[in-house]
Write an enzyme that holds these catalytic residues in place. Structure first.
Site, PDB file in Angstrom:
ATOM      1  N   ARG A 135       0.825  -1.200   0.000  1.00  0.00           N
ATOM      2  CA  ARG A 135       0.000   0.000   0.000  1.00  0.00           C
ATOM      3  C   ARG A 135       0.866   1.260   0.000  1.00  0.00           C
ATOM      4  NH1 ARG A 135      -2.142   0.472   4.723  1.00  0.00           N
ATOM      5  NH2 ARG A 135      -2.758   2.640   4.904  1.00  0.00           N
ATOM      6  N   LYS A 136       2.143   1.111  -0.275  1.00  0.00           N
ATOM      7  CA  LYS A 136       3.055   2.258  -0.354  1.00  0.00           C
ATOM      8  C   LYS A 136       2.952   2.877  -1.748  1.00  0.00           C
ATOM      9  CE  LYS A 136       6.185   0.312   3.086  1.00  0.00           C
ATOM     10  NZ  LYS A 136       7.510  -0.303   3.359  1.00  0.00           N
ATOM     11  N   THR A 137       1.884   3.642  -1.924  1.00  0.00           N
ATOM     12  CA  THR A 137       1.586   4.246  -3.218  1.00  0.00           C
ATOM     13  C   THR A 137       1.444   5.754  -3.062  1.00  0.00           C
ATOM     14  OG1 THR A 137      -0.773   3.848  -2.838  1.00  0.00           O
ATOM     15  CG2 THR A 137       0.425   2.188  -4.102  1.00  0.00           C
ATOM     16  N   THR A 173       6.674   0.045  -6.161  1.00  0.00           N
ATOM     17  CA  THR A 173       6.053   1.340  -6.428  1.00  0.00           C
ATOM     18  C   THR A 173       6.848   2.516  -5.872  1.00  0.00           C
ATOM     19  OG1 THR A 173       4.665   0.992  -4.460  1.00  0.00           O
ATOM     20  CG2 THR A 173       3.678   0.506  -6.609  1.00  0.00           C
TER      21      THR A 173
END
Length: 295
Positions: free
Chosen positions: A144-146, A281
């Site tokens: 979820r490191k976006t 990402t």
């Protein structure tokens, strides 16, 4: 099996809403450069100037659809393009036609989208290739490191590149990290509270720092156990014991894994189901792509 058309994942309304917000951010009032160019009709060429995997075609298309322009692609989404194979050192990816003023309105927004998405898809394809080369059977996943406001594009690019998106957001799955556990006092209490609120249809994953924590998570009823920041040498015996104890529970390995180190994990992760990498990402080089009006 037929190739997946990932564009079918995208709700058209969501893509249109995002693109409109990006265009509004870039053109909040007057378009001074557009006044210089005027409404004459023209054509622009999208050039790939570095090797990469093409991604984010639906988002690129939507930019120019909003601006009454038409895009025709010469390279399919998900395919490699390599300028070194061309005499002029660049690959003709697509052609955009319409009022020149409108093409230039969308130019920078469209390029920002596709350059980053191609970078992510390329990184994902490289790592997926490393897994396939050693016949590793698990799934390589993102995290979820976006980028806020850009997650849908980044997760889409991960899929095009051949890796797994992992959970899309906080609503997709329960992931209990160290802070969740500390706030409840134990893994058992944290998982119990999650079961109370999430219902039967939402999976629960627990981030674990040790084999004992993983055993506690399994006993509490976790569906997925993440072994966080384990060294490659620690994993074979720990994962074998966990799988022997609870073969139904998915094992995920994560923490500081990069394309340079991922092969070390593939070599020892026979009992691992998922290997997740924030690096897919984060800190990803963009692919050099330009859009030039034809003279």
């Amino acid at each position: 099996m037929a190739a997946v058309d990932f564009s079918h994942l995208l709700p058209p309304s969501a893509v249109a809403q995002l693109v409109r917000s990006w265009l509004a951010e870039d053109i909040p009032s007057f378009d001074y450069g557009g006044a210089v160019v005027g409404d004459k009709h023209g054509t622009a060429t999208l050039w790939g100037k570095a090797k990469g995997v093409l991604a984010a075609v639906p988002f690129f298309n939507q930019v120019f659809e909003e601006l009454q322009c038409k895009v025709v692609w010469l390279v399919k989404e998900g395919e490699w393009f390599d300028p070194s194979t061309q005499a002029n050192g660049r690959v003709h990816l697509a052609t955009v036609t319409g009022p020149v003023r409108n093409i230039l309105m969308g130019e920078r927004t469209a390029l920002n989208i596709i350059a980053r998405a191609c970078g992510i898809a390329t990184q994902a394809r490289i790592v997926k290739g490393l897994a396939e080369a050693v016949k590793w059977k698990g799934k390589v996943a993102a995290t979820r490191k976006t980028t806020p406001g850009f997650r849908l594009v980044e997760k889409y690019a991960i899929s095009v590149g051949g890796c797994d998106t992992h959970r899309m957001d906080l609503s997709s799955m329960v992931m209990l990290k160290d802070n969740h556990v500390w706030s409840q006092g134990s893994i058992t209490k944290a998982v119990g509270r999650a079961k109370d609120v999430a219902g039967f249809s939402v999976k629960i994953e627990v981030e674990c720092q040790s084999e004992q924590e993983a055993m506690d998570a399994i006993a509490a009823g976790a569906d997925v156990v993440m072994l966080d920041n384990f060294k490659p040498a620690q994993l074979p015996e720990v994962c074998q014991r966990l799988k022997a104890h609870a073969p139904h529970v998915l094992l995920e390995v994560s923490g500081g894994i990069t394309p340079a180190t991922v092969s070390q994990y593939f070599a020892v992760c026979d009992h691992v189901d998922i290997l997740s990498m924030g690096n897919l990402t984060q800190s990803v080089p963009h692919i050099d792509i330009s859009l030039k009006i034809n003279k």
